[in-house]
Design a protein around this motif. Structure first.
Motif: not given
Length: 413
Positions: A314-325, A333-343
């Motif tokens: 859920x954290x990963x997908x929500x980060x991806x959605x934020x990047x897409x928006x 957005x997928x790459x940024x979402x995974x990277x930002x959700x990692x921490x």
């Protein structure tokens, strides 16, 4: 086109493998006379899932050394296994208690009587005659020979030295067997007469095996007097009903999670469900390999880790959605979402692992089982979220099946 075709093949093969592993794990498989057991057969079930007896023994002495407690536990384990009991779990609780869980056994009076007796260590000749006893041994140590193989060093006292010299002189080329409570510990062959009161036992499988045998020889009998603190019996019918009900509740919970993920996140939710299916398979394989005894609290810990695994997705997908928006492309957005959700994933899971470690070392009985399943589950959930989900999402991207923001539930004006 080559990348798309290759990704499609990889994705299809991955789905088939996950489905196959899940089916084999659930039902088992027979191939050419060789049987692959199902998870239900592989994983040891605790008392609350199959019934049995739980005996809590308490050391009578107030001051107990850790090595004495460990030797007592080893000897008790040997005794209960001599009864013919399989899947027995013997653990220490605190500084003075030892718990013995015996699934499938209900004659607790006979078991308690067997566990409480003092025990006897004897050396026997090939005909079964007694040569020495534990009273003739000064000490046993774990050593390594010139080939770096584990061996057991024996030192006899004055009386034992003469007995051992006579025995090894008489039985050169034959075996002298060492028994604890008529249970064979080891049966080394005498290579030459040993007259100085010091001997070496070779042929041990591992350093742990050598340490175990040396500890039992040192103990000779139970090094500490024990008394029965509590005895708990779980009936077979109660245990038989508990396991299928627990499994049913777990399956319903997992199914509801899958439905939520698919409805809310669409195709990425399907990919997350595949990753979660693999996660459950890996966790159950780890339980079988490590020898985890599954209990009702353990099942609760497993379901909790599934929730943590879903939380990571859920954290990963929500980060991806934020990047897409923000107007970024799907791939970036997928790459940024995974990277930002990692921490965030690492922070939440590591704190849970720390809590699990504390529970495991400070807790006892069912608490330990809950903590162990929690730790294993959290570690594997991090792997599936960070590695497996990422792999599936990137494969789907290369296939072109999630190349639009709408497929992530993001609408752009």
């Amino acid at each position: 086109m080559k990348t798309k075709a290759r990704s499609s093949i990889i994705f299809i093969v991955t789905v088939i493998l996950i489905a196959t592993f899940a089916l084999v794990g659930a039902k088992g498989l027979v191939i050419g006379g060789y049987k692959i057991k199902s998870f239900e057969e592989l994983i040891t079930k605790g008392l609350d899932l199959q019934g049995g007896v739980s005996v809590l023994l308490e050391i009578v002495e107030e001051e107990v050394k850790p090595d004495e407690l460990e030797r007592t536990k080893e000897l008790l384990s040997m005794r209960v296994n001599k009864i013919g009991v399989s899947e027995t779990v013997v653990t220490t609780e605190g500084d003075r208690r030892i718990r013995i869980d015996i699934p499938g056994m209900y004659d607790f009076q006979g078991i308690v009587e067997t566990l409480s007796k003092t025990g006897k260590l004897v050396f026997k000749d090939p005909e079964g005659n007694e040569l020495l006893t534990g009273n003739d041994i000064s000490k046993a140590t774990t050593q390594f020979d010139e080939y770096n193989k584990p061996v057991i060093g024996l030192e006899m006292n004055e009386e034992g030295r003469k007995k051992f010299a006579d025995a090894t002189t008489k039985f050169v080329g034959k075996k002298i067997s060492i028994y604890m409570d008529d249970e064979l510990l080891t049966d080394p062959t005498v290579n030459e007469p040993i007259t100085q009161g010091q001997a070496v036992i070779t042929g041990n499988r591992s350093i742990e095996d050598a340490r175990r045998i040396a500890g039992i020889i040192n103990a000779g009998a139970l090094p500490l007097e024990v008394s029965t603190a509590t005895v708990r019996t779980v009936g077979p019918q109660l245990g038989a009903n508990a396991f299928p009900n627990a499994v049913k509740a777990g399956l319903i919970g997992i199914a509801l999670i899958f439905v939520f993920m698919i409805i809310y996140y669409r195709i990425p939710g399907i990919l997350a469900s595949l990753a979660l299916t693999l996660y459950v398979i890996l966790v159950l394989l780890a339980f079988a390999y490590i020898g985890v005894t599954m209990t009702l609290p353990g099942i609760a810990g497993l379901l909790l880790t599934i929730g943590m695994a879903v939380d990571a997705n859920v954290l990963i997908f929500e980060r991806i959605k934020e990047e897409l928006s923000t107007g970024k492309s799907v791939r970036s957005s997928v790459d940024a979402g995974f990277n930002r959700a990692l921490s965030s994933i690492m922070d939440s899971n590591i704190t849970t692992i720390i809590a699990g470690v504390v529970l495991y070392f400070l807790g006892s009985g069912a608490v330990k089982g809950f903590a162990l399943t929690l730790i294993i589950g959290i570690v594997l959930s991090m792997f599936t979220a960070i590695v497996v989900t990422k792999f599936l999402v990137h494969t789907a991207l290369n296939m072109g099946i999630i190349n639009k923001p709408e497929l992530f539930g993001v609408k752009r004006g």
